[in-house]
Scaffold this active site. Structure first.
Site: not given
Length: 152
Positions: A78-80
Site C-alpha cells: 500500500q504505497f499510500t
C-alpha cells in the site's frame, strides 16, 4: 518502510472478484515501501510483526504473539501509507518506491515472514486494485516505521 498492523479475526483480499489471500485469526499488514528500504529493514520489521505480543492470553491480557497463537498474516502492499500531506490538499507519493525497486522488497518481506512463521502467508497482488475485507479484533491497530526504529 511503513506498516499498519491490524489484529483481525479474519481478513481477505479480492482482485477482480477473485480472492488472492484470506486468513482467519492473525494480522492484516499494510506495507508501504520507500526507495531507501533494504534487507535490514525487512528483517527488523518481520521480526517485530511476528513477535508483537498483541493477542490475548488466558487472563485476557495482550501477552501472546502471532507465533504463540499460530496465527496468520495477510500482507498487502500500500504505497499510500507514504503520502505526504503537508502542502495543499492533494497527497504526494514522492517517498513511495516505484514498482521496479519495490516489488523485490515486497517479495523479500513475504519470504522473511514465511521463514519466521515456517509457513506460507496470504497476500494481495502488488499494484492491483484490491478490495480488502476485515473484521478488526479489538480493535488493535499499530503503526511502525523503519525510519523511526527507536520509537518501536
Amino acid at each position: 518502510m511503513r506498516a499498519v498492523i491490524q489484529r483481525v479475526s479474519k481478513a481477505s483480499c479480492r482482485v477482480n472478484s477473485n480472492i488472492t489471500g484470506e486468513i482467519k485469526a492473525g494480522l492484516l499488514v499494510l506495507l508501504g515501501i520507500e526507495d531507501s528500504d533494504d534487507l535490514n529493514d525487512i528483517s527488523w520489521l518481520a521480526k517485530k510483526i511476528t513477535h508483537l505480543r498483541i493477542f490475548n492470553d488466558e487472563q485476557g491480557l495482550m501477552n501472546k504473539s502471532l507465533i504463540d497463537i499460530d496465527g496468520n498474516i495477510l500482507l498487502i502492499s500500500q504505497f499510500t501509507l507514504l503520502a505526504a500531506t503537508k502542502k495543499g490538499n492533494r497527497p504526494s507519493f514522492i517517498r513511495a518506491a516505484k514498482p521496479e525497486p519495490a516489488i523485490p522488497i515486497y517479495e523479500a518481506m513475504i519470504a522473511e515472514l514465511e521463514k519466521s512463521l515456517n509457513r506460507k502467508i496470504a497476500t494481495g497482488i502488488f499494484g492491483a486494485d484490491m478490495k480488502i475485507e476485515l473484521i478488526n479484533d479489538g480493535p488493535v491497530t499499530i503503526m511502525m516505521d523503519t525510519n523511526n526504529k527507536d520509537n518501536y
